[in-house]
Design a protein around this motif. Sequence first.
Motif, short mmCIF file in Angstrom:
data_model
loop_
_atom_site.label_atom_id
_atom_site.label_comp_id
_atom_site.label_asym_id
_atom_site.label_seq_id
_atom_site.Cartn_x
_atom_site.Cartn_y
_atom_site.Cartn_z
N ALA A 1 0.84 -1.20 -0.09
CA ALA A 1 0.08 -0.02 -0.08
C ALA A 1 0.77 1.23 -0.02
N SER A 2 1.94 1.36 0.80
CA SER A 2 2.78 2.49 0.73
C SER A 2 3.51 2.78 -0.33
N ARG A 3 3.83 1.66 -1.25
CA ARG A 3 4.72 1.96 -2.30
C ARG A 3 3.99 2.34 -3.52
N THR A 4 2.40 2.12 -3.28
CA THR A 4 1.67 2.35 -4.39
C THR A 4 0.68 3.72 -4.23
N MET A 5 1.22 4.48 -3.24
CA MET A 5 0.24 5.76 -2.86
C MET A 5 0.24 6.42 -4.21
N ARG A 6 1.26 6.52 -4.69
CA ARG A 6 1.10 7.77 -6.01
C ARG A 6 0.25 7.08 -6.98
N TRP A 7 0.22 6.04 -7.43
CA TRP A 7 -0.55 5.29 -8.65
C TRP A 7 -2.14 5.39 -7.93
N THR A 8 -2.32 4.77 -6.56
CA THR A 8 -3.66 4.59 -6.40
C THR A 8 -4.18 6.19 -6.22
N GLY A 9 -3.33 7.16 -5.54
CA GLY A 9 -3.79 8.36 -5.61
C GLY A 9 -4.32 8.84 -6.81
N SER A 10 -3.34 8.70 -7.93
CA SER A 10 -3.61 9.43 -9.49
C SER A 10 -4.83 8.58 -10.04
N LEU A 11 -4.76 7.32 -9.62
CA LEU A 11 -6.09 6.63 -10.13
C LEU A 11 -7.46 7.27 -9.66
N VAL A 12 -7.44 7.55 -8.24
CA VAL A 12 -8.64 8.11 -7.68
C VAL A 12 -8.96 9.41 -8.09
N LEU A 13 -7.80 10.23 -8.42
CA LEU A 13 -7.82 11.57 -9.08
C LEU A 13 -8.74 11.67 -10.39
N LEU A 14 -8.23 10.72 -11.26
CA LEU A 14 -8.81 10.33 -12.64
C LEU A 14 -10.28 10.04 -12.27
N PHE A 15 -10.42 9.17 -11.28
CA PHE A 15 -11.73 8.64 -11.25
C PHE A 15 -12.84 9.95 -10.72
N ILE B 1 -7.20 0.80 -1.06
CA ILE B 1 -5.75 0.89 -0.69
C ILE B 1 -4.92 2.05 -0.40
N HIS B 2 -5.60 2.85 -1.00
CA HIS B 2 -4.85 4.44 -0.44
C HIS B 2 -5.22 4.71 0.97
N LEU B 3 -6.56 4.36 0.99
CA LEU B 3 -6.97 5.09 2.65
C LEU B 3 -6.61 4.04 3.48
N PHE B 4 -6.13 2.86 3.29
CA PHE B 4 -5.38 2.16 4.27
C PHE B 4 -4.27 2.61 4.68
N HIS B 5 -3.31 2.76 3.70
CA HIS B 5 -2.14 3.36 4.12
C HIS B 5 -2.24 5.05 4.67
N GLY B 6 -3.29 5.52 4.10
CA GLY B 6 -3.27 7.01 4.23
C GLY B 6 -3.68 6.86 5.80
N VAL B 7 -4.68 6.35 6.27
CA VAL B 7 -5.13 6.27 7.74
C VAL B 7 -3.83 5.92 8.55
N TRP B 8 -3.06 4.66 8.14
CA TRP B 8 -2.08 4.20 8.99
C TRP B 8 -0.96 5.38 9.31
N SER B 9 -0.77 5.98 7.99
CA SER B 9 0.46 6.80 8.36
C SER B 9 0.37 8.33 8.72
N LEU B 10 -0.90 8.70 8.67
CA LEU B 10 -1.37 9.86 9.10
C LEU B 10 -1.24 10.15 10.69
N PHE B 11 -1.08 8.95 11.38
CA PHE B 11 -0.69 8.96 12.72
C PHE B 11 0.64 9.27 13.01
N GLN B 12 1.53 8.64 12.12
CA GLN B 12 2.95 8.91 12.21
C GLN B 12 3.08 10.47 11.80
N SER B 13 2.48 11.01 10.86
CA SER B 13 2.72 12.28 10.37
C SER B 13 2.57 13.52 11.57
#
Length: 274
Positions: free
Chosen positions: A142-156, A204-216
């Motif tokens: 999930a973390s390695r694909t953030m840019r791809w999943t994010g771009s796909l969601v944006l196009l969607f 997939i984007h949300l899974f890693h996003g929610v996980w890493s926002l705690f870190q941020s």
Amino acid sequence: MAQTLQRGPVSGTAVKRAGKKRKPFLLDFYSTAVGKKYVMAITGIMLIGFVVAHMVGNLKMYLGIVEKDGVRDYDLDIYGEYLRQLLVPIVPEYGTLWLMRIGLLAALVFHVHAAYTLTVLNRKARPVKYQSARDYQVASFASRTMRWTGSLVLLFILWHLADLTLGWVNPDFEYGEVYRNVDASLSRVPVAILYIVANIALGIHLFHGVWSLFQSMGWNNPKFNQWRRSLATAIAAIVVIGNVSFPVMVLAGVVEFDPDAGTVIHGEVEEVDE
Ligand code: HEM
């Protein structure tokens, strides 16, 4: 002998501006990697709030036709109208909706800008690529694909607005008839597949996003890791299951627009089936 101590940059990524005028604090903070991560986390929380609320609101399509104040209509259409009339007459018609749209768009623009500039900053900090294979156990799929999943969601989102808000790519679109438009759009198999794929990417984007926002945000005590993982899994699963169910249920015929049922546009009954 007394020495003058000179403070260096706050972090390794802070930009040095010797001799230049200081930027306002917030802009200065935003130019650091930590500042960008904060912006990503805060705007991410806003966007997650919208995505969850939007999915829950769309569940109204399963309530079909309801009778409210003596008028029969699809509950999803009544809900759409309710959003357009929110806080009327304190604010004009569409006023609250537009405020929410502007807030959401600003959150999305900042989220994407912070992600992009953070990538640029990271590349500058490490101009030479990793020489050895990355530790993919630490960096999950999930973390390695953030840019791809994010771009796909944006196009969607662009397709989705053209489809269900503006009706440009939905030949049977009728303004204000939300249930009818959803059925017309998602009964096209390629479109249903697009919705399913985009929503899995969103999950997939949300899974890693929610996980890493705690870190941020600095809320990363190892004691809470299990709790963080469960929350990330729950939010991603709720959104994916809810959103994927819509195209599946339209294709299965559970959600099906009935042209003979009464519909209301701006409070006027067009035709009511007795
Ligand atoms: C199968 C899943 C989805 C369905 C059935 C759906 C349905 C709809 C419908 C019917 C509208 C128009 C509402 C109206 O005009 O009153 C809409 C608007 C919108 N949707 Fe979705 N949606 C889905 C998933 C998503 C996702 C995953 C996102 C974002 C990542 C999203 C973002 C939006 C946005 C930004 C709008 C415009 C809201 C506005 O300007 O009023 N939707 N959606």
